[in-house]
Motif scaffolding. Sequence first.
Motif, mmCIF file in Angstrom:
data_model
loop_
_atom_site.group_PDB
_atom_site.id
_atom_site.type_symbol
_atom_site.label_atom_id
_atom_site.label_comp_id
_atom_site.label_asym_id
_atom_site.label_seq_id
_atom_site.Cartn_x
_atom_site.Cartn_y
_atom_site.Cartn_z
ATOM 1 N N ALA A 84 0.828 -1.210 0.000
ATOM 2 C CA ALA A 84 0.000 0.000 0.000
ATOM 3 C C ALA A 84 0.860 1.258 0.000
ATOM 4 O O ALA A 84 1.963 1.284 0.553
ATOM 5 C CB ALA A 84 -0.924 -0.001 1.209
ATOM 6 N N GLY A 85 0.340 2.293 -0.632
ATOM 7 C CA GLY A 85 0.973 3.595 -0.615
ATOM 8 C C GLY A 85 0.155 4.587 0.171
ATOM 9 O O GLY A 85 -0.970 4.305 0.598
ATOM 10 N N LYS A 86 0.715 5.764 0.357
ATOM 11 C CA LYS A 86 0.027 6.810 1.107
ATOM 12 C C LYS A 86 -1.265 7.228 0.412
ATOM 13 O O LYS A 86 -2.266 7.529 1.061
ATOM 14 C CB LYS A 86 0.963 8.012 1.266
ATOM 15 C CG LYS A 86 0.411 9.142 2.113
ATOM 16 C CD LYS A 86 1.456 10.251 2.245
ATOM 17 C CE LYS A 86 0.920 11.415 3.083
ATOM 18 N NZ LYS A 86 1.933 12.494 3.197
ATOM 19 N N ASN A 87 -1.241 7.248 -0.917
ATOM 20 C CA ASN A 87 -2.413 7.645 -1.694
ATOM 21 C C ASN A 87 -2.888 6.451 -2.509
ATOM 22 O O ASN A 87 -2.359 6.162 -3.578
ATOM 23 C CB ASN A 87 -2.058 8.817 -2.618
ATOM 24 C CG ASN A 87 -3.266 9.344 -3.365
ATOM 25 O OD1 ASN A 87 -4.335 8.732 -3.360
ATOM 26 N ND2 ASN A 87 -3.098 10.478 -4.026
ATOM 27 N N PRO A 88 -3.943 5.761 -2.044
ATOM 28 C CA PRO A 88 -4.396 4.554 -2.748
ATOM 29 C C PRO A 88 -5.022 4.853 -4.103
ATOM 30 O O PRO A 88 -5.247 3.930 -4.897
ATOM 31 C CB PRO A 88 -5.427 3.959 -1.787
ATOM 32 C CG PRO A 88 -5.904 5.106 -0.967
ATOM 33 C CD PRO A 88 -4.731 6.022 -0.826
ATOM 34 N N ASN A 89 -5.302 6.123 -4.379
ATOM 35 C CA ASN A 89 -5.898 6.489 -5.662
ATOM 36 C C ASN A 89 -4.856 6.608 -6.776
ATOM 37 O O ASN A 89 -5.215 6.679 -7.955
ATOM 38 C CB ASN A 89 -6.654 7.810 -5.538
ATOM 39 C CG ASN A 89 -7.839 7.690 -4.591
ATOM 40 O OD1 ASN A 89 -8.572 6.699 -4.623
ATOM 41 N ND2 ASN A 89 -8.039 8.692 -3.734
ATOM 42 N N LEU A 90 -3.571 6.650 -6.406
ATOM 43 C CA LEU A 90 -2.530 6.715 -7.419
ATOM 44 C C LEU A 90 -2.321 5.331 -8.031
ATOM 45 O O LEU A 90 -2.381 4.320 -7.322
ATOM 46 C CB LEU A 90 -1.207 7.196 -6.817
ATOM 47 C CG LEU A 90 -1.130 8.661 -6.391
ATOM 48 C CD1 LEU A 90 0.197 8.932 -5.681
ATOM 49 C CD2 LEU A 90 -1.282 9.569 -7.604
ATOM 50 N N PRO A 91 -2.075 5.257 -9.340
ATOM 51 C CA PRO A 91 -1.774 3.946 -9.937
ATOM 52 C C PRO A 91 -0.445 3.436 -9.416
ATOM 53 O O PRO A 91 0.475 4.215 -9.160
ATOM 54 C CB PRO A 91 -1.711 4.242 -11.443
ATOM 55 C CG PRO A 91 -1.385 5.698 -11.531
ATOM 56 C CD PRO A 91 -2.035 6.343 -10.339
ATOM 57 N N PRO A 92 -0.310 2.134 -9.227
ATOM 58 C CA PRO A 92 0.907 1.588 -8.610
ATOM 59 C C PRO A 92 2.125 1.704 -9.517
ATOM 60 O O PRO A 92 2.027 1.652 -10.735
ATOM 61 C CB PRO A 92 0.552 0.122 -8.367
ATOM 62 C CG PRO A 92 -0.491 -0.180 -9.396
ATOM 63 C CD PRO A 92 -1.294 1.077 -9.548
ATOM 64 N N ILE A 93 3.277 1.859 -8.871
ATOM 65 C CA ILE A 93 4.560 1.741 -9.560
ATOM 66 C C ILE A 93 4.946 0.270 -9.447
ATOM 67 O O ILE A 93 5.147 -0.242 -8.342
ATOM 68 C CB ILE A 93 5.628 2.647 -8.929
ATOM 69 C CG1 ILE A 93 5.132 4.095 -8.914
ATOM 70 C CG2 ILE A 93 6.939 2.522 -9.693
ATOM 71 C CD1 ILE A 93 4.721 4.648 -10.266
ATOM 72 N N ALA A 94 5.008 -0.403 -10.583
ATOM 73 C CA ALA A 94 5.121 -1.856 -10.591
ATOM 74 C C ALA A 94 6.472 -2.315 -11.137
ATOM 75 O O ALA A 94 7.159 -1.590 -11.857
ATOM 76 C CB ALA A 94 4.000 -2.462 -11.434
ATOM 77 N N CYS A 95 6.815 -3.539 -10.777
ATOM 78 C CA CYS A 95 7.961 -4.223 -11.368
ATOM 79 C C CYS A 95 7.615 -5.698 -11.418
ATOM 80 O O CYS A 95 6.653 -6.147 -10.807
ATOM 81 C CB CYS A 95 9.237 -3.985 -10.562
ATOM 82 S SG CYS A 95 9.218 -4.756 -8.923
ATOM 83 N N GLY A 96 8.413 -6.456 -12.133
ATOM 84 C CA GLY A 96 8.147 -7.884 -12.165
ATOM 85 C C GLY A 96 8.803 -8.569 -13.335
ATOM 86 O O GLY A 96 9.639 -8.007 -14.036
ATOM 87 N N SER A 97 8.377 -9.820 -13.559
ATOM 88 C CA SER A 97 8.866 -10.637 -14.658
ATOM 89 C C SER A 97 8.075 -11.946 -14.602
ATOM 90 O O SER A 97 6.852 -11.898 -14.457
ATOM 91 C CB SER A 97 10.377 -10.861 -14.557
ATOM 92 O OG SER A 97 10.901 -11.372 -15.763
ATOM 93 N N HIS A 98 8.739 -13.084 -14.654
ATOM 94 C CA HIS A 98 8.043 -14.375 -14.688
ATOM 95 C C HIS A 98 8.828 -15.391 -13.874
ATOM 96 O O HIS A 98 10.026 -15.216 -13.628
ATOM 97 C CB HIS A 98 7.889 -14.867 -16.121
ATOM 98 C CG HIS A 98 9.204 -15.074 -16.823
ATOM 99 N ND1 HIS A 98 9.825 -16.304 -16.923
ATOM 100 C CD2 HIS A 98 10.027 -14.208 -17.464
ATOM 101 C CE1 HIS A 98 10.961 -16.174 -17.582
ATOM 102 N NE2 HIS A 98 11.114 -14.916 -17.926
ATOM 103 N N ILE A 99 8.144 -16.475 -13.469
ATOM 104 C CA ILE A 99 8.830 -17.534 -12.735
ATOM 105 C C ILE A 99 8.743 -18.885 -13.451
ATOM 106 O O ILE A 99 9.254 -19.874 -12.939
ATOM 107 C CB ILE A 99 8.336 -17.671 -11.277
ATOM 108 C CG1 ILE A 99 6.860 -18.034 -11.219
ATOM 109 C CG2 ILE A 99 8.596 -16.381 -10.497
ATOM 110 C CD1 ILE A 99 6.390 -18.403 -9.805
ATOM 111 N N ASP A 100 8.091 -18.944 -14.613
ATOM 112 C CA ASP A 100 8.183 -20.170 -15.414
ATOM 113 C C ASP A 100 9.525 -20.182 -16.130
ATOM 114 O O ASP A 100 10.152 -19.133 -16.329
ATOM 115 C CB ASP A 100 7.019 -20.263 -16.410
ATOM 116 C CG ASP A 100 7.049 -19.167 -17.462
ATOM 117 O OD1 ASP A 100 7.083 -19.497 -18.659
ATOM 118 O OD2 ASP A 100 7.028 -17.974 -17.101
ATOM 119 N N THR A 101 9.976 -21.362 -16.499
ATOM 120 C CA THR A 101 11.311 -21.503 -17.088
ATOM 121 C C THR A 101 11.259 -22.301 -18.390
ATOM 122 O O THR A 101 10.241 -22.907 -18.728
ATOM 123 C CB THR A 101 12.285 -22.223 -16.132
ATOM 124 O OG1 THR A 101 11.976 -23.627 -16.116
ATOM 125 C CG2 THR A 101 12.215 -21.656 -14.725
#
Length: 426
Positions: A84-101
């Motif tokens: 959670a962020g201070k302002n839940p109305n802001l769109p999230p700053i995201a990161c990621g990738s995958h775990i299948d190989t």
Amino acid sequence: MSSPSTSTDHAADRAATHLAINGDRLWTSLMELARIGGTPKGGVCRLALTDLDRQGRDLVVSWAKKAGMTVTIDKIGNVFMRRAGKNPNLPPIACGSHIDTQPTGGKFDGNYGVLAGLEVVRTLNDHGIETDAPIEVIFWTNEEGSRFVPVMMGSGVFAGAFSLESVYAAKDVEGKTVKEELERIGYVGDEEPGKHPLGAYFEAHIEQGPVLEDANVTIGVVTGVLGLRWYDCVVNGMEAHAGPTPMALRKDALQVAARIMQETVAIALRYPPYGRGTVGFVQNFPNSRNVIPGRVSFSIDLRNVDSERLDKMDAEIRAFIAKTAEESGLSISLEQVSYFPPCPFEKGCVDAVESGAKKLGYSYMNAVSGAGHDAVYMARLAPAGMIFVPCKDGISHNEIEDAKPEHLEAGCNVLLHAMLDRARAR
């Protein structure tokens, strides 16, 4: 004299400048996840939507919940883990990738991007740092495309490149469908793909190539991903006996195909530094020692970093094939079977990655990705950027894939600061 609030902000900024992740904890997480589907040669085989994939998903989700994150899943099985962020109305700053190989995959491809994101959250928790925008870590379904096609399936559905219905119907070699296997492992969510907002997206990844290691540079600031055009080419000649048929009277499909294959490489060399030309698949008929080949089918793969150059490469291979058909008298067909336009990343995200590397004192250089990543689809929806770290000998999609702990730690630190830059930490 500055106000108390301004002084507090400056103190927080100074503290954030020296903020660093726990490299040992990141490494331990990577090694623990790698045990699920671990192979005797030290790699990982954890194909999408198998029982092993479910175990990997369950482990990562359990870590996210332990870090205080909420978890939502969409209908193609993409998993979104939110701090959670201070302002839940802001769109999230995201990161990621995958775990299948891949069937003979390594410990870091994809997995590093997901667990680096989790380590960012753990670090923010350790230091009690609150961001204005929420932080999210995502892992996408079936990025590798090893068991089911298309490749980058989950992010592609999310971005609207594929319909959910068509992907649900995709089958593996045993006839099992994506929908059936998602249901079986318990990862069909309620959220409509693409309805999840994103403020920005970052992806940390091993380079999967040798450039950073060769340059002895720690961080690749990825400016974009090479566009590609894939073709199927078929040259039709005539089978004949290799002994009685004079050279001047032959309709040798293989010799004509070889000219096109050589031109594929020559075209790439005419468009440096990011021109790529590859023939990786060949079928020769009838493939007999003393028969002149009557038909040759082969693939052509052309890549470059900007659309204009890639279009010129496309025009050149088409013109060469037309000329070769006329000169040889043989029938030659060329069908484009796949096209991904070059994907430049958003300048603000690229600058955030560079700023993080510079601030932390890491060596860095601009880089482009020759491989596809989920970030390509995310760049259609939100500002996006990528961070590369070296991998040993540039080897990936291989059980001996390897990366230095200090490089993985450095890339994660850059990810941390790039995300804080966009999420406005307090």
